[in-house]
Design an enzyme around this catalytic site. Structure first.
Site, PDB file in Angstrom:
ATOM      1  N   CYS A  22      40.612  38.716  37.292  1.00 30.39           N
ATOM      2  CA  CYS A  22      40.168  37.337  37.458  1.00 30.39           C
ATOM      3  C   CYS A  22      40.917  36.769  38.667  1.00 30.39           C
ATOM      4  CB  CYS A  22      40.373  36.502  36.192  1.00 30.39           C
ATOM      5  SG  CYS A  22      42.085  36.129  35.740  1.00 30.39           S
TER       6      CYS A  22
ATOM      7  N   ASN B 139      45.070  35.900  37.217  1.00 30.30           N
ATOM      8  CA  ASN B 139      45.641  36.840  36.254  1.00 30.30           C
ATOM      9  C   ASN B 139      46.567  36.156  35.255  1.00 30.30           C
ATOM     10  OD1 ASN B 139      47.769  39.769  36.233  1.00 30.30           O
ATOM     11  ND2 ASN B 139      45.890  39.483  35.096  1.00 30.30           N
TER      12      ASN B 139
ATOM     13  N   CYS C  43      44.772  33.680  32.801  1.00 35.47           N
ATOM     14  CA  CYS C  43      43.912  33.182  31.715  1.00 35.47           C
ATOM     15  C   CYS C  43      42.957  34.255  31.200  1.00 35.47           C
ATOM     16  CB  CYS C  43      43.107  31.953  32.168  1.00 35.47           C
ATOM     17  SG  CYS C  43      44.091  30.478  32.498  1.00 35.47           S
ATOM     18  N   ARG C  44      41.909  34.524  31.960  1.00 34.79           N
ATOM     19  CA  ARG C  44      40.826  35.388  31.462  1.00 34.79           C
ATOM     20  C   ARG C  44      41.177  36.861  31.440  1.00 34.79           C
ATOM     21  NH1 ARG C  44      36.375  33.417  35.559  1.00 34.79           N
ATOM     22  NH2 ARG C  44      38.245  33.412  36.861  1.00 34.79           N
ATOM     23  N   SER C  45      41.663  37.409  32.556  1.00 37.18           N
ATOM     24  CA  SER C  45      41.907  38.857  32.576  1.00 37.18           C
ATOM     25  C   SER C  45      43.031  39.285  31.635  1.00 37.18           C
ATOM     26  CB  SER C  45      42.120  39.381  34.004  1.00 37.18           C
ATOM     27  OG  SER C  45      43.196  38.761  34.644  1.00 37.18           O
TER      28      SER C  45
ATOM     29  N   ASP D  38      36.221  29.868  33.340  1.00 37.82           N
ATOM     30  CA  ASP D  38      37.673  29.870  33.506  1.00 37.82           C
ATOM     31  C   ASP D  38      38.291  28.712  32.725  1.00 37.82           C
ATOM     32  OD1 ASP D  38      40.307  29.940  34.332  1.00 37.82           O
ATOM     33  OD2 ASP D  38      39.818  30.250  36.447  1.00 37.82           O
TER      34      ASP D  38
END
Length: 163
Positions: A8, A11, A13-15, A122
């Protein structure tokens, strides 16, 4: 060893959420000796930081560990991963640009594996870590099934047959 990288922007939140969920699924299925997971960001803004507080809290609520996770930036050595799974369209483009891999099919958008076929929103901007969590679980389950199918892996069965 099969290697999966989630990508993401920052690096945090999402990934890392996808990484932690995928690690949990792999461990649950007894596949830790066959599949390794990591995550990275296309930006260097958060290198060395732990996952975002919202990510940590959501994963803790679900009893999924983020222990030892620190943000890092994508590097050319990451092209060695078997699957490079990007959280959104812009990170697919940025990843391909950074890795000089414009036609590489192992770089793809995460939710293209699901019926949603959209970007993972996000939560840094939306504040909705629940939605991100649900989409990451769905995407990780679809990705794991794809890996098992493509690589001809079956996860161990710890059951006994009765006669």
């Amino acid at each position: 060893m099969i290697r999966v990288l989630f990508v993401c922007l920052g690096n945090i939140c999402r990934s890392p959420m996808a990484e932690a969920i995928m690690r949990d699924l792999i461990e649950e299925r007894g596949l830790t000796s066959k599949i390794k997971v990591d995550s990275a960001g296309t930006s260097s803004n958060h290198v060395g930081e732990t996952p975002h507080k919202g990510t940590r809290e959501k994963l803790k609520e679900m009893n999924i560990s983020t222990s030892g996770m620190k943000a890092r930036q994508l590097s050319t050595s990451d092209l060695d991963f078997n699957y490079i799974v990007c959280m959104d369209t812009s990170n697919v483009k940025n990843t391909r640009d950074m890795l000089h891999a414009h036609d590489n099919t192992k770089i793809f958008r995460f939710l293209d594996l699901t019926p949603h076929k959209k970007d993972v929103p996000d939560p840094w901007y939306t504040g909705d870590f629940q939605e991100t969590y649900e989409l990451c679980v769905e995407g990780c389950e679809a990705l794991l099934e794809r890996i098992l199918e493509e690589k001809g892996l079956l996860y161990p069965c710890y059951c006994t047959r009765s006669q």
